[in-house]
Design an enzyme around this catalytic site. Structure first.
Site, PDB file in Angstrom:
ATOM      1  N   ARG A 330      47.243 -44.943 -29.332  1.00  8.96           N
ATOM      2  CA  ARG A 330      46.080 -45.338 -29.514  1.00  8.96           C
ATOM      3  C   ARG A 330      46.147 -45.586 -31.238  1.00  8.96           C
ATOM      4  O   ARG A 330      44.830 -45.539 -31.799  1.00  8.96           O
ATOM      5  CB  ARG A 330      44.961 -44.498 -28.971  1.00  8.96           C
ATOM      6  N   LYS A 352      46.052 -59.073 -38.594  1.00  4.66           N
ATOM      7  CA  LYS A 352      46.072 -59.574 -37.331  1.00  4.66           C
ATOM      8  C   LYS A 352      47.357 -59.266 -36.626  1.00  4.66           C
ATOM      9  O   LYS A 352      48.354 -59.425 -37.222  1.00  4.66           O
ATOM     10  CB  LYS A 352      45.773 -61.077 -37.390  1.00  4.66           C
ATOM     11  N   GLU A 394      51.960 -72.623 -45.441  1.00  9.58           N
ATOM     12  CA  GLU A 394      50.881 -71.844 -45.467  1.00  9.58           C
ATOM     13  C   GLU A 394      50.679 -71.798 -47.209  1.00  9.58           C
ATOM     14  O   GLU A 394      49.358 -71.670 -47.387  1.00  9.58           O
ATOM     15  CB  GLU A 394      51.327 -70.354 -45.203  1.00  9.58           C
ATOM     16  N   LYS A 436      44.135 -64.611 -50.012  1.00 12.05           N
ATOM     17  CA  LYS A 436      43.990 -64.173 -48.794  1.00 12.05           C
ATOM     18  C   LYS A 436      43.287 -62.632 -48.612  1.00 12.05           C
ATOM     19  O   LYS A 436      42.345 -62.495 -47.809  1.00 12.05           O
ATOM     20  CB  LYS A 436      45.358 -64.049 -47.864  1.00 12.05           C
ATOM     21  N   GLU A 446      36.884 -61.804 -38.787  1.00 14.83           N
ATOM     22  CA  GLU A 446      36.669 -63.110 -38.597  1.00 14.83           C
ATOM     23  C   GLU A 446      35.084 -63.275 -37.858  1.00 14.83           C
ATOM     24  O   GLU A 446      35.445 -63.890 -36.898  1.00 14.83           O
ATOM     25  CB  GLU A 446      37.721 -63.806 -37.743  1.00 14.83           C
ATOM     26  N   ARG A 453      36.732 -65.814 -42.957  1.00 12.38           N
ATOM     27  CA  ARG A 453      38.006 -65.763 -42.689  1.00 12.38           C
ATOM     28  C   ARG A 453      38.648 -66.863 -41.862  1.00 12.38           C
ATOM     29  O   ARG A 453      39.847 -67.314 -41.814  1.00 12.38           O
ATOM     30  CB  ARG A 453      38.538 -64.550 -42.128  1.00 12.38           C
ATOM     31  N   ASN A 457      42.158 -70.699 -40.858  1.00 15.24           N
ATOM     32  CA  ASN A 457      42.842 -71.356 -39.847  1.00 15.24           C
ATOM     33  C   ASN A 457      43.016 -72.932 -40.263  1.00 15.24           C
ATOM     34  O   ASN A 457      43.070 -73.772 -39.132  1.00 15.24           O
ATOM     35  CB  ASN A 457      41.945 -71.232 -38.690  1.00 15.24           C
ATOM     36  N   HIS A 460      45.361 -75.071 -38.295  1.00 10.68           N
ATOM     37  CA  HIS A 460      46.023 -74.057 -37.207  1.00 10.68           C
ATOM     38  C   HIS A 460      45.651 -74.455 -35.477  1.00 10.68           C
ATOM     39  O   HIS A 460      46.023 -74.416 -34.860  1.00 10.68           O
ATOM     40  CB  HIS A 460      45.620 -72.820 -37.292  1.00 10.68           C
ATOM     41  N   HIS A 464      48.427 -74.914 -33.406  1.00  9.63           N
ATOM     42  CA  HIS A 464      48.690 -73.848 -32.491  1.00  9.63           C
ATOM     43  C   HIS A 464      49.126 -74.629 -31.063  1.00  9.63           C
ATOM     44  O   HIS A 464      49.899 -74.306 -30.273  1.00  9.63           O
ATOM     45  CB  HIS A 464      47.763 -73.015 -32.087  1.00  9.63           C
ATOM     46  N   HIS A 478      56.403 -72.321 -36.387  1.00 15.45           N
ATOM     47  CA  HIS A 478      54.987 -72.022 -36.826  1.00 15.45           C
ATOM     48  C   HIS A 478      54.526 -72.933 -37.976  1.00 15.45           C
ATOM     49  O   HIS A 478      53.763 -73.578 -38.095  1.00 15.45           O
ATOM     50  CB  HIS A 478      54.605 -70.515 -36.882  1.00 15.45           C
TER      51      HIS A 478
END
Length: 580
Positions: A330, A352, A394, A436, A446, A453, A457, A460, A464, A478
């Protein structure tokens, strides 16, 4: 030394000696390099390391006052340290020693020699770091120490004991803590003048890593950027980890390149590696099968809730190891050690984590903030040019989000950066992390309805979809997908009337100048318009099946849009060469 400092050593009711004036040294500081005299310098090390003799000489060279912490304590208390130990015990002495050192370092810059056990105390180390002082470990061999401690039998540690046995025991116990010092000087039987000169040279050449804070309250952490950080990993990680016990997750490409330096850096501070888990390189490792193996190996090695997970590698390793840390028991502490440009400028910051599904990228994951990000820019020198170019996408994204100044910097320096220009790489990492970290601090999960945030993207949604269609097998990286996505996002913005008609050409021309694929037609396969639209509708940013994009008005003016007509996207894809 003030009476307040004396009272830090003696318990209530004990009588301190009269106040003792501290020597302030010559007034030559103004003529010396500012960086050397703007911080205090704290010398640490074993008994006999020469902290006092080196400290006096160093202080004269720098025009700073010199103080010996043990002498200050004895003068203030009116008792030798032997008697303080005997009367009040070591725990009381260490607590008072910490407060005295903190008070001395709160004043003007000085050179301070500390007792052999001072830096072993965690709170004293923290106080020295908090003061901004530079700590220097005078690291001596046993033979040298034995010669120097001869005649010190009156010291508490040597009473009725074999000095060699005492020193051996102390070295085993103390060296892992001394290794947290900012600078380590290997000392020998050379003269004090020679050692002092080497200490001064080390101070003149010392470059602390750049430090950026991610302000998230209790979950906040720092990003450290600099060269050679893996070799100092143990010292840099020790202040933020709950225990000196870690599991390392890396991949088959990174392990032979950078794992040896990390091992050595951790060993310096006695940090144990319970397991080194090596996964295949590439996006295909971000799936449940690999995740299960990582979790099972981690727990089988004895990881508990005080064991930290270190992600050594690119974005894939960071996402995978971070998700394993978020879910094992956990939640385990987690550190990012990014070794690719893409990871250093983007994926290692923000918490993330996740894995992919056949339906799309990062559809299963968690927000799990690291305890620290160590971006060792030296690792970027081992990257193939394709990886540098992919990571640069990026950086270009951050330039478009930041504003005209950073975007123009990208246009001017991007081609040199992807060829490995060290200065450009460091600037790119720092500026990207600065952007960032500020965005993440304002919208950690987000959740902002607009902007926040989600703006990170940019490119993206398209990227993606392209990446998922290629199957994560390495055909399309990527960053390459994001680069194409930036051009598409700019083109869509222009078609919808949000930005100038010149901006898409500017974005595409810049990516091409950096040797990157910039348009769908530059990619090594064909794509179906319907398939790409289907992927975009399943993207985690979509809402109720509606397409959502980050669009541009100009560099520095981005916004999220959930009302983009699907037919406009379809027309753009068809015009870019996708199959109907």
């Amino acid at each position: 030394m003030s009476r307040n400092s004396a009272n830090a050593i003696l318990p209530p009711g004990a009588s301190p000696a009269p106040d003792t004036a501290a020597w302030t040294g010559p007034s030559a500081r103004a003529s010396l390099p500012g960086r050397l005299v703007s911080r205090s310098i704290v010398l640490v090390g074993m008994p006999g390391a020469g902290k006092t003799s080196i400290g006096r000489r160093l202080a004269l060279r720098l025009g700073l006052p010199f103080l010996d912490a043990d002498a200050e304590i004895e003068a203030a208390a009116g008792l030798p340290i032997t008697d303080i130990f005997a009367r009040y015990g070591e725990a009381h002495f260490r607590d008072g020693e910490r407060r005295v050192i903190a008070r001395l370092l709160a004043g003007p810059p000085l050179v301070l020699a500390t007792g052999g056990g001072a830096f072993v105390d965690a709170r004293t180390r923290a106080a020295i770091r908090a003061s901004g002082a530079v700590s220097v470990w005078l690291h001596c061999r046993m033979a040298t120490l034995l010669k120097r401690v001869a005649g010190r039998e009156h010291r508490p540690m040597f009473v009725n004991a074999d000095p060699a046995e005492v020193l051996e025991r102390l070295m085993v116990a103390r060296h892992p803590f001394y290794a947290e010092a900012d600078i380590v000087i290997a000392c020998s039987d050379e003269s004090p003048e020679v050692t002092t000169r080497r200490v001064q040279q080390a101070l003149e050449g010392w470059q602390p890593p750049a430090r950026l804070a991610v302000a998230l309250g209790e979950r906040g952490y720092d990003i450290l950027v600099g060269d050679g950080l893996l070799a100092r990993a143990g010292a840099l990680l020790a202040p933020v980890l709950p225990a000196r016990r870690v599991v390392v997750v890396t991949d088959e490409v990174v392990a032979p390149l950078h794992l040896p330096a990390l091992r050595a850096g951790l060993a310096e501070t006695g940090t144990a590696i319970l397991a080194e888990i090596v996964v295949p390189a590439g996006e295909a490792s971000k799936d449940f099968t690999v995740l299960q193996r990582v979790l099972e190996e981690m727990l089988a090695a004895g990881a508990d809730r005080r064991t930290a997970v270190l992600a050594l590698g690119g974005g894939v390793v960071g996402d995978l190891a971070g998700f394993a840390a978020a879910t094992a028991l956990r939640g385990l502490p987690f550190v990012q050690l990014p070794t690719t440009l893409l990871a250093q400028v983007d994926s290692s910051v923000g918490g993330k984590t996740g894995v992919n599904l056949a339906l799309g990228k990062n559809l299963v994951g968690a927000f799990h903030q690291p305890r620290l990000v160590l971006a060792d820019t030296g690792t970027l020198g081992t990257l193939p040019i394709r990886e540098l170019r992919a990571g640069y996408a990026e950086v270009a994204k951050h330039g478009l989000l930041s504003g005209e100044a950073l975007w123009r910097w990208c246009e001017a320096n991007g081609p040199a950066l992807v060829q490995g220009d060290r200065e450009a790489l460091v600037t790119a990492v720092l500026e990207s992390c600065r952007l960032k970290s500020s965005v993440v601090a304002g919208d950690e999960r987000e959740e902002s309805a607009e902007g926040g945030r989600a703006l990170l993207n940019l490119g993206h949604t398209f990227g993606h979809a392209l990446e998922a269609e290629c199957g994560y097998g390495g055909l399309l990286l990527h960053g390459e997908a994001v680069g194409v996505g930036l051009g598409l996002a700019a083109s869509l913005s222009a078609r919808l009337g949000h930005c100038s008609q010149e901006l898409p050409g500017r974005v595409i021309a810049h990516l091409q100048a950096c040797g990157m694929p910039a348009r769908i037609g530059d990619l090594p396969r064909r794509f179906s318009t319907a398939a790409l639209l289907g992927r975009m509708r399943k993207d985690k940013k979509a809402r109720e099946g509606a397409l959502r994009f980050v669009l541009l008005r100009s560099p520095g003016e981005a916004f999220t849009a959930g009302d983009v007509p699907p037919e406009a996207v379809e027309r753009l894809l068809l015009d870019e060469g996708c199959d109907a």
